[in-house]
Write a protein that holds these residues in place. Structure first.
Motif, mmCIF file in Angstrom:
data_model
loop_
_atom_site.group_PDB
_atom_site.id
_atom_site.type_symbol
_atom_site.label_atom_id
_atom_site.label_comp_id
_atom_site.label_asym_id
_atom_site.label_seq_id
_atom_site.Cartn_x
_atom_site.Cartn_y
_atom_site.Cartn_z
ATOM 1 N N PRO A 1 13.083 -16.185 26.009
ATOM 2 C CA PRO A 1 11.742 -15.694 25.832
ATOM 3 C C PRO A 1 10.600 -16.358 26.761
ATOM 4 O O PRO A 1 10.989 -17.462 27.125
ATOM 5 N N SER A 2 9.730 -15.657 27.257
ATOM 6 C CA SER A 2 8.599 -16.466 27.979
ATOM 7 C C SER A 2 8.042 -17.405 27.251
ATOM 8 O O SER A 2 8.260 -17.543 25.943
ATOM 9 N N ARG A 3 7.253 -18.082 27.956
ATOM 10 C CA ARG A 3 6.580 -19.542 27.381
ATOM 11 C C ARG A 3 5.596 -19.107 26.143
ATOM 12 O O ARG A 3 5.680 -19.890 25.151
ATOM 13 N N GLU A 4 4.880 -18.165 26.443
ATOM 14 C CA GLU A 4 3.970 -17.603 25.481
ATOM 15 C C GLU A 4 4.842 -17.066 23.916
ATOM 16 O O GLU A 4 4.583 -17.691 22.978
ATOM 17 N N LEU A 5 5.896 -16.395 24.425
ATOM 18 C CA LEU A 5 6.451 -15.882 23.125
ATOM 19 C C LEU A 5 7.368 -16.825 22.567
ATOM 20 O O LEU A 5 7.437 -16.791 21.187
ATOM 21 N N LYS A 6 7.910 -17.866 23.206
ATOM 22 C CA LYS A 6 8.432 -18.822 22.547
ATOM 23 C C LYS A 6 7.812 -19.716 21.670
ATOM 24 O O LYS A 6 7.960 -20.075 20.563
ATOM 25 N N VAL A 7 6.503 -19.973 22.093
ATOM 26 C CA VAL A 7 5.384 -20.575 21.400
ATOM 27 C C VAL A 7 5.325 -20.041 19.945
ATOM 28 O O VAL A 7 5.364 -20.731 18.812
ATOM 29 N N ILE A 8 5.201 -18.648 20.122
ATOM 30 C CA ILE A 8 4.869 -17.796 18.751
ATOM 31 C C ILE A 8 6.009 -17.901 18.134
ATOM 32 O O ILE A 8 5.824 -18.025 16.640
ATOM 33 N N GLN A 9 7.155 -17.848 18.499
ATOM 34 C CA GLN A 9 8.628 -17.620 17.680
ATOM 35 C C GLN A 9 8.758 -18.881 17.098
ATOM 36 O O GLN A 9 9.356 -19.063 15.917
ATOM 37 N N HIS A 10 8.458 -20.067 17.635
ATOM 38 C CA HIS A 10 8.598 -21.360 17.059
ATOM 39 C C HIS A 10 7.553 -21.600 15.887
ATOM 40 O O HIS A 10 8.051 -21.823 14.759
ATOM 41 N N TYR A 11 6.370 -21.268 16.071
ATOM 42 C CA TYR A 11 5.506 -21.003 15.084
ATOM 43 C C TYR A 11 6.117 -20.324 13.913
ATOM 44 O O TYR A 11 5.945 -20.756 12.677
ATOM 45 N N ILE A 12 6.345 -19.076 14.179
ATOM 46 C CA ILE A 12 6.940 -18.228 13.081
ATOM 47 C C ILE A 12 8.294 -19.039 12.338
ATOM 48 O O ILE A 12 8.224 -18.909 11.223
ATOM 49 N N LEU A 13 8.990 -19.797 13.187
ATOM 50 C CA LEU A 13 10.217 -20.100 12.424
ATOM 51 C C LEU A 13 9.690 -21.256 11.509
ATOM 52 O O LEU A 13 10.424 -21.265 10.348
ATOM 53 N N LYS A 14 8.734 -22.092 12.086
ATOM 54 C CA LYS A 14 8.415 -23.380 11.136
ATOM 55 C C LYS A 14 7.584 -23.115 10.288
ATOM 56 O O LYS A 14 7.595 -23.702 9.160
ATOM 57 N N GLU A 15 6.688 -22.048 10.425
ATOM 58 C CA GLU A 15 5.704 -21.645 9.217
ATOM 59 C C GLU A 15 5.815 -20.460 8.262
ATOM 60 O O GLU A 15 5.696 -20.540 7.214
ATOM 61 N N SER B 1 8.911 -7.890 13.825
ATOM 62 C CA SER B 1 10.065 -7.393 14.690
ATOM 63 C C SER B 1 9.834 -7.355 16.086
ATOM 64 O O SER B 1 10.837 -7.760 16.933
ATOM 65 N N LYS B 2 8.869 -6.996 16.671
ATOM 66 C CA LYS B 2 8.393 -7.120 18.115
ATOM 67 C C LYS B 2 8.473 -8.496 18.437
ATOM 68 O O LYS B 2 9.073 -8.683 19.548
ATOM 69 N N LEU B 3 7.934 -9.529 17.677
ATOM 70 C CA LEU B 3 7.826 -10.843 18.227
ATOM 71 C C LEU B 3 9.362 -11.736 18.205
ATOM 72 O O LEU B 3 9.561 -12.393 19.128
ATOM 73 N N LEU B 4 10.069 -11.241 17.297
ATOM 74 C CA LEU B 4 11.431 -11.818 17.175
ATOM 75 C C LEU B 4 12.703 -11.347 17.686
ATOM 76 O O LEU B 4 13.697 -11.785 17.953
ATOM 77 N N PHE B 5 12.461 -9.775 18.350
ATOM 78 C CA PHE B 5 13.561 -9.266 18.741
ATOM 79 C C PHE B 5 13.506 -8.722 20.383
ATOM 80 O O PHE B 5 12.415 -8.155 20.715
ATOM 81 N N TRP B 6 14.659 -9.217 21.134
ATOM 82 C CA TRP B 6 14.447 -8.834 22.269
ATOM 83 C C TRP B 6 14.515 -7.508 22.443
ATOM 84 O O TRP B 6 15.589 -6.738 21.934
ATOM 85 N N GLY B 7 14.180 -6.648 23.322
ATOM 86 C CA GLY B 7 14.286 -5.290 23.661
ATOM 87 C C GLY B 7 14.268 -4.828 24.824
ATOM 88 O O GLY B 7 14.412 -5.590 25.918
ATOM 89 N N GLU B 8 14.287 -3.521 25.218
ATOM 90 C CA GLU B 8 14.313 -3.176 26.675
ATOM 91 C C GLU B 8 13.026 -3.509 27.428
ATOM 92 O O GLU B 8 11.997 -3.748 26.754
ATOM 93 N N LYS B 9 13.131 -3.287 28.680
ATOM 94 C CA LYS B 9 11.995 -3.657 29.510
ATOM 95 C C LYS B 9 10.914 -2.538 29.543
ATOM 96 O O LYS B 9 10.676 -1.652 30.462
ATOM 97 N N LYS B 10 10.438 -2.296 28.275
ATOM 98 C CA LYS B 10 9.152 -1.418 28.419
ATOM 99 C C LYS B 10 8.185 -1.877 27.562
ATOM 100 O O LYS B 10 8.457 -2.859 26.550
ATOM 101 N N VAL B 11 6.820 -1.665 27.697
ATOM 102 C CA VAL B 11 5.873 -1.848 26.661
ATOM 103 C C VAL B 11 5.778 -1.069 25.448
ATOM 104 O O VAL B 11 5.654 0.129 25.695
ATOM 105 N N ASN B 12 5.744 -1.756 24.438
ATOM 106 C CA ASN B 12 5.630 -1.012 23.158
ATOM 107 C C ASN B 12 4.240 -1.261 22.666
ATOM 108 O O ASN B 12 3.720 -2.054 22.785
ATOM 109 N N SER B 13 3.533 -0.268 21.863
ATOM 110 C CA SER B 13 2.387 -0.275 21.416
ATOM 111 C C SER B 13 2.582 -0.944 20.262
ATOM 112 O O SER B 13 3.416 -0.821 19.407
ATOM 113 N N CYS B 14 1.388 -1.349 19.675
ATOM 114 C CA CYS B 14 1.237 -2.142 18.342
ATOM 115 C C CYS B 14 1.135 -1.083 17.311
ATOM 116 O O CYS B 14 0.245 -0.038 17.456
#
Length: 145
Positions: free
Chosen positions: A47-61, A132-145
């Motif tokens: 994961p990118s740096r920003e995404l990894k920080v968010i994933q780590h927060y989700i894991l810990k909190e 789900s979007k934050l924790l799962f690797w997906g295809e190389k496309k932009v998904n809308s929120c």
């Protein structure tokens, strides 16, 4: 508090930055192969740096109170490869397995079904899609929120 506001507060990113990361999260991975010892390759999705920080927060909190099986050793604080090996010293037989495509085999629908059935209140039902979007690797496309 909503997940977006909580992440903004925890990471220092703005709410709009968090929304952009969520929208593009499944495509925010550097994907590359590494060679296996016995031949073949394993695909790594980093994961990118920003995404990894968010994933780590989700894991810990957010995921800290989710149940973990007693036999699980990986990613568990205070557990390590030595403890894992020690637990098998008296066994007559030892089987070593490498599950093919283990992480990609965990599907978003299974995760979402698990959360919907969970009695834990860590993740509100209306925000499961964001997680789900934050924790799962997906295809190389932009998904809308």
């Amino acid at each position: 508090m909503s997940l977006i506001l909580e992440l903004a507060e925890a990471t220092g990113l703005s709410g709009s930055d968090i929304e952009r990361v969520i929208r593009t999260a499944p495509a925010r991975y550097k994907v590359y192969p590494i060679k296996k010892r016995n031949g073949g390759f394993r695909i790594i999705a980093q994961p990118s740096r920003e995404l990894k920080v968010i994933q780590h927060y989700i894991l810990k909190e957010k995921l800290k109170d989710f149940p973990v099986h007693d036999c699980a050793m990986a990613y568990e604080k205070g557990r390590n490869i030595f403890e894992n090996a020690t637990s098998h010293t008296m066994a007559r037989v030892l089987m070593k397995l490498d599950f093919k495509d283990f992480f990609p085999s965990i599907k978003v629908r299974d995760w979402e079904r698990f959360l919907a059935a969970s009695s834990l209140d860590a993740i509100p039902l209306n925000e499961i899609g964001l997680y789900s979007k934050l924790l799962f690797w997906g295809e190389k496309k932009v998904n809308s929120c």
